[in-house]
Write a protein that holds these residues in place. Sequence first.
Motif, PDB file in Angstrom:
ATOM      1  N   GLY A  23     -22.975  -8.843  -8.103  1.00  0.00           N
ATOM      2  CA  GLY A  23     -21.682  -8.682  -8.760  1.00  0.00           C
ATOM      3  C   GLY A  23     -20.536  -8.884  -7.797  1.00  0.00           C
ATOM      4  N   LEU A  26     -20.068 -12.504  -7.119  1.00  0.00           N
ATOM      5  CA  LEU A  26     -19.389 -13.170  -8.230  1.00  0.00           C
ATOM      6  C   LEU A  26     -17.899 -12.851  -8.244  1.00  0.00           C
ATOM      7  N   VAL A  46     -21.767 -11.579 -18.430  1.00  0.00           N
ATOM      8  CA  VAL A  46     -21.259 -10.461 -17.642  1.00  0.00           C
ATOM      9  C   VAL A  46     -20.572  -9.475 -18.582  1.00  0.00           C
ATOM     10  N   SER A  47     -20.660  -8.196 -18.205  1.00  0.00           N
ATOM     11  CA  SER A  47     -19.956  -7.136 -18.926  1.00  0.00           C
ATOM     12  C   SER A  47     -18.858  -6.615 -18.018  1.00  0.00           C
ATOM     13  N   LYS A  56     -17.916  -8.540 -23.123  1.00  0.00           N
ATOM     14  CA  LYS A  56     -18.975  -9.400 -22.597  1.00  0.00           C
ATOM     15  C   LYS A  56     -18.524 -10.844 -22.720  1.00  0.00           C
ATOM     16  N   LEU A  59     -20.902 -16.012 -18.066  1.00  0.00           N
ATOM     17  CA  LEU A  59     -20.431 -16.031 -16.686  1.00  0.00           C
ATOM     18  C   LEU A  59     -19.550 -17.241 -16.413  1.00  0.00           C
ATOM     19  N   PHE A  62     -15.958 -16.559 -16.636  1.00  0.00           N
ATOM     20  CA  PHE A  62     -15.457 -15.481 -15.780  1.00  0.00           C
ATOM     21  C   PHE A  62     -14.523 -15.991 -14.685  1.00  0.00           C
ATOM     22  N   LEU A  77     -16.516  -5.421 -13.043  1.00  0.00           N
ATOM     23  CA  LEU A  77     -17.729  -6.102 -13.494  1.00  0.00           C
ATOM     24  C   LEU A  77     -18.837  -5.057 -13.414  1.00  0.00           C
ATOM     25  N   ASP A  79     -22.108  -5.291 -15.238  1.00  0.00           N
ATOM     26  CA  ASP A  79     -23.476  -5.791 -15.235  1.00  0.00           C
ATOM     27  C   ASP A  79     -23.537  -7.284 -15.484  1.00  0.00           C
ATOM     28  N   ILE A  80     -24.681  -7.819 -15.136  1.00  0.00           N
ATOM     29  CA  ILE A  80     -24.998  -9.237 -15.314  1.00  0.00           C
ATOM     30  C   ILE A  80     -26.288  -9.259 -16.113  1.00  0.00           C
TER      31      ILE A  80
END
Length: 188
Positions: A23, A26, A46-47, A56, A59, A62, A77, A79-80
């Motif tokens: 994360g 990213l 991603v969330s 959500k 990606l 993002f 960020l 979670d993935i």
Amino acid sequence: FPALVKAAHTIGAVQTRNLGTLGGNLVSAVPSMDSGATLIALEALVSIAGDDGVRKMPLEQFFLGPRKTVLRPGELLVDITIPARNVGKPAAFEKFGLRKGQALALVNVGASLRVDRDKRAFSEVRIALGAVAPTVIRARAAEAYLEGRTISPESMAEAGRIAAGDAKPISDFRASADYRRDLTAILT
């Protein structure tokens, strides 16, 4: 996800990998990040959590530019997620840097695809390119070219040439734009 493991093992130094997260890699939003191409090729979501709740997104949406993401003040960020349908989907990660360890990518490529065994053809092709545009990008023209095409060294080489056309690299002190386009074709 062996391709993601391979990409993760190229991020920074061992000390960075022991303290950092995917994360964090990213959120840095550097175009040469090693995790982005593989995660985009695997259609990661991603969330993002903030005062307004959780949102959500894919990606690939993002990243806005070098060191710029969609994160607003106060958001994280959290979670993935790689969709369950992509568990076991064949994927690969390739990177070229100027030295073996702790090198920024001159180019990196993440790809995933399925094989239609009856037709001996590519399907569900995803190709993502890093370090060749302001953000990690999909090589959509190369994906479209391969979709449904019979698997052959010639079709793979042509997809590489097409992906090089999708790239928008810069010239800098590490490499010329032309060299990066050549690497894009080879790594794809």
